[in-house]
Motif scaffolding. Structure first.
Motif, short mmCIF file in Angstrom:
data_model
loop_
_atom_site.label_atom_id
_atom_site.label_comp_id
_atom_site.label_asym_id
_atom_site.label_seq_id
_atom_site.Cartn_x
_atom_site.Cartn_y
_atom_site.Cartn_z
N ASP A 107 0.86 -1.18 0.00
CA ASP A 107 0.00 0.00 0.00
C ASP A 107 0.90 1.23 0.00
O ASP A 107 1.77 1.37 0.86
CB ASP A 107 -0.89 0.00 1.25
CG ASP A 107 -1.99 1.05 1.21
OD1 ASP A 107 -1.71 2.17 0.75
OD2 ASP A 107 -3.11 0.76 1.65
N VAL A 108 0.67 2.14 -0.94
CA VAL A 108 1.54 3.31 -1.06
C VAL A 108 1.40 4.26 0.12
O VAL A 108 2.26 5.11 0.33
CB VAL A 108 1.25 4.08 -2.37
CG1 VAL A 108 1.61 3.25 -3.58
CG2 VAL A 108 -0.21 4.54 -2.43
N SER A 109 0.34 4.12 0.91
CA SER A 109 0.18 5.00 2.08
C SER A 109 0.95 4.50 3.29
O SER A 109 1.07 5.22 4.28
CB SER A 109 -1.31 5.12 2.45
OG SER A 109 -1.81 3.89 2.96
N VAL A 110 1.48 3.28 3.21
CA VAL A 110 2.24 2.70 4.32
C VAL A 110 3.68 3.17 4.21
O VAL A 110 4.37 2.89 3.23
CB VAL A 110 2.16 1.17 4.32
CG1 VAL A 110 3.08 0.58 5.39
CG2 VAL A 110 0.73 0.71 4.56
N GLY A 111 4.14 3.88 5.23
CA GLY A 111 5.51 4.37 5.23
C GLY A 111 6.39 3.73 6.27
O GLY A 111 7.61 3.89 6.26
N TYR A 167 11.34 1.71 7.48
CA TYR A 167 10.82 3.00 7.01
C TYR A 167 11.08 3.13 5.51
O TYR A 167 12.15 2.71 5.03
CB TYR A 167 11.52 4.17 7.72
CG TYR A 167 11.41 4.17 9.21
CD1 TYR A 167 10.34 4.78 9.85
CD2 TYR A 167 12.39 3.56 9.99
CE1 TYR A 167 10.25 4.78 11.24
CE2 TYR A 167 12.30 3.55 11.37
CZ TYR A 167 11.23 4.17 11.99
OH TYR A 167 11.14 4.16 13.37
N ARG A 168 10.14 3.72 4.80
CA ARG A 168 10.44 4.10 3.42
C ARG A 168 11.52 5.18 3.43
O ARG A 168 11.48 6.11 4.24
CB ARG A 168 9.19 4.64 2.74
CG ARG A 168 8.16 3.61 2.35
CD ARG A 168 7.06 4.25 1.51
NE ARG A 168 5.95 3.33 1.29
CZ ARG A 168 5.86 2.51 0.24
NH1 ARG A 168 6.81 2.54 -0.69
NH2 ARG A 168 4.82 1.72 0.12
N ALA A 169 12.44 5.08 2.48
CA ALA A 169 13.48 6.10 2.36
C ALA A 169 12.86 7.48 2.13
O ALA A 169 13.33 8.49 2.66
CB ALA A 169 14.44 5.75 1.23
N GLU A 170 11.79 7.52 1.34
CA GLU A 170 11.11 8.78 1.05
C GLU A 170 10.64 9.45 2.33
O GLU A 170 10.83 10.65 2.54
CB GLU A 170 9.93 8.54 0.12
CG GLU A 170 9.09 9.76 -0.18
CD GLU A 170 7.82 9.43 -0.95
OE1 GLU A 170 7.00 10.35 -1.14
OE2 GLU A 170 7.64 8.26 -1.34
N LEU A 171 10.02 8.68 3.21
CA LEU A 171 9.54 9.21 4.49
C LEU A 171 10.71 9.71 5.32
O LEU A 171 10.69 10.83 5.84
CB LEU A 171 8.79 8.11 5.25
CG LEU A 171 8.28 8.39 6.67
CD1 LEU A 171 7.10 7.45 6.98
CD2 LEU A 171 9.35 8.19 7.74
N PHE A 172 11.75 8.88 5.43
CA PHE A 172 12.88 9.21 6.31
C PHE A 172 13.57 10.48 5.85
O PHE A 172 13.88 11.36 6.66
CB PHE A 172 13.85 8.03 6.32
CG PHE A 172 14.85 8.07 7.44
CD1 PHE A 172 14.49 7.70 8.73
CD2 PHE A 172 16.15 8.48 7.20
CE1 PHE A 172 15.41 7.74 9.76
CE2 PHE A 172 17.08 8.52 8.23
CZ PHE A 172 16.71 8.15 9.51
N ARG A 173 13.79 10.60 4.56
CA ARG A 173 14.50 11.78 4.05
C ARG A 173 13.62 13.03 4.11
O ARG A 173 14.09 14.11 4.46
CB ARG A 173 14.97 11.51 2.63
CG ARG A 173 16.04 10.41 2.53
CD ARG A 173 16.65 10.32 1.16
NE ARG A 173 17.66 9.28 1.11
CZ ARG A 173 17.52 8.11 0.50
NH1 ARG A 173 16.41 7.82 -0.15
NH2 ARG A 173 18.50 7.22 0.50
#
Length: 338
Positions: A107-111, A167-173
């Motif tokens: 799910d793309v909403s899961v980070g 964690y998604r890298a996108e979220l973390f960064r």
């Protein structure tokens, strides 16, 4: 070589047998494209031989820069799609990474994804199945010391324990990683709540199993832990709680302090465990006072961090408060449960 899908970062202060066992468990992972980075915070170069044998990458700090900074260092410049944070006294099963990555990609909403973390010395019992909060900013492992089979379903939780989290890298960064001001404890609470405010969700993945030697390095009820947990829960409130909830926080704290006092009287909970150590129980009051003063001194700096650098779909303050209420626990659970 396959492209790097996941960078696993392991901060360590002690090295030794635990780190070696952790690295051996990672070498047995079924997921390809896994990079392992060990960040040695000891200042004593204690991890070189274990890291060399494991074929991992090593970063060495001249002194202890803190858990969050070590993770940020380990993930800096990584091309991976995901970051996994792992304690050096946590030992994942072979399909751990595979299960976490599959869940996050579902799910793309899961980070963020939370592991099923079990107690290493009692593997049928949980350390955590995600995290919960008390409404004064304190956080606690969901399901701690409960039978693991009671938490067998994948479901949404508030945020993952930093003992073994993805964690998604996108979220973390986008969110700037872990806050270095926390130094030790509650970094995962702060990052998890910032991510929820930014619109990301968290899944608990029961098939991603890790065995943890609970509080092996820092101790369950040390003076240092008491100070950082108390100060950092206030940092968490200042950075993340809606401003209109702040007058409620001292009242929730009073209830929690009362439960700690009851625990001392009845010999239960962390306050009673602290009193059984080398320092008398009444020193807890001084520790709490110093922690509150430290949080007050950092108020301008923490207020400046309330703004999210990047948000996918920002959560309103009322919706965020409802989310906290939905995943909240009582003062009694924080103070008295194992």
């Amino acid at each position: 070589m396959p492209p790097v899908q996941v960078t696993v970062v392991i901060p360590t202060l002690e090295g030794g047998e635990n780190l070696e066992k952790c690295l051996a468990a990672l070498s047995a992972q079924t997921l390809s494209g896994c990079e392992v980075v060990v960040v040695d915070n000891s200042g004593r170069a204690i991890a070189r031989e274990a890291v060399r044998r494991a074929g991992a990458r090593l970063l060495e700090n001249p002194s202890n820069v803190g858990f969050g900074v070590a993770i940020n260092q380990g993930f800096a410049g990584s091309p991976a799609e995901f970051l996994c944070v792992l304690n050096d006294d946590a030992f994942p099963e072979p399909r751990w990474l595979e299960a976490l990555v599959a869940a996050c990609r579902s799910d793309v909403s899961v980070g963020m994804c939370a592991s099923q973390i079990r107690l290493a010395d009692q593997p049928g019992l949980l350390d955590s199945a995600g995290m919960q909060v008390y409404l004064d900013g304190s956080s606690k492992q969901r399901g701690h010391a409960a039978p693991a089979d009671r938490f067998a379903d994948r479901e949404e939780v508030l945020f993952p324990s930093g003992c073994a989290a993805l964690y998604r890298a996108e979220l973390f960064r986008d969110l700037g990683g872990f806050d270095p001001d926390f130094f030790l404890y509650c970094e995962d609470t702060d990052l998890g709540l910032r991510a929820r405010r930014a619109g990301w969700r968290c899944l608990y993945v029961p098939t991603a199993v890790v065995y943890h030697r609970y509080s092996y390095s820092a101790g369950r009820a040390s003076a240092a832990k008491a100070f950082y947990v108390e100060r950092n829960r206030l940092f968490t409130v200042i950075k993340n709680f809606p401003l209109w909830t702040w007058p409620l926080v001292p009242m929730f704290s009073i209830f929690r302090y009362a439960m700690h006092l009851w625990g001392l009287w009845t010999g239960r909970g962390l306050a009673a465990e602290f009193s059984g150590g080398p320092q008398p129980w009444w020193k807890l009051a001084g520790i709490a006072f110093r922690a509150n003063l430290a949080a007050l001194g950092a108020l301008p700096r923490m207020l400046a961090k309330r703004r999210l650098p990047n948000s996918r779909s920002p959560t309103s303050s009322w919706a965020f408060w409802r989310l906290l209420r939905r995943h909240s626990i009582s003062a009694r659970e924080v103070a008295l449960q194992a």
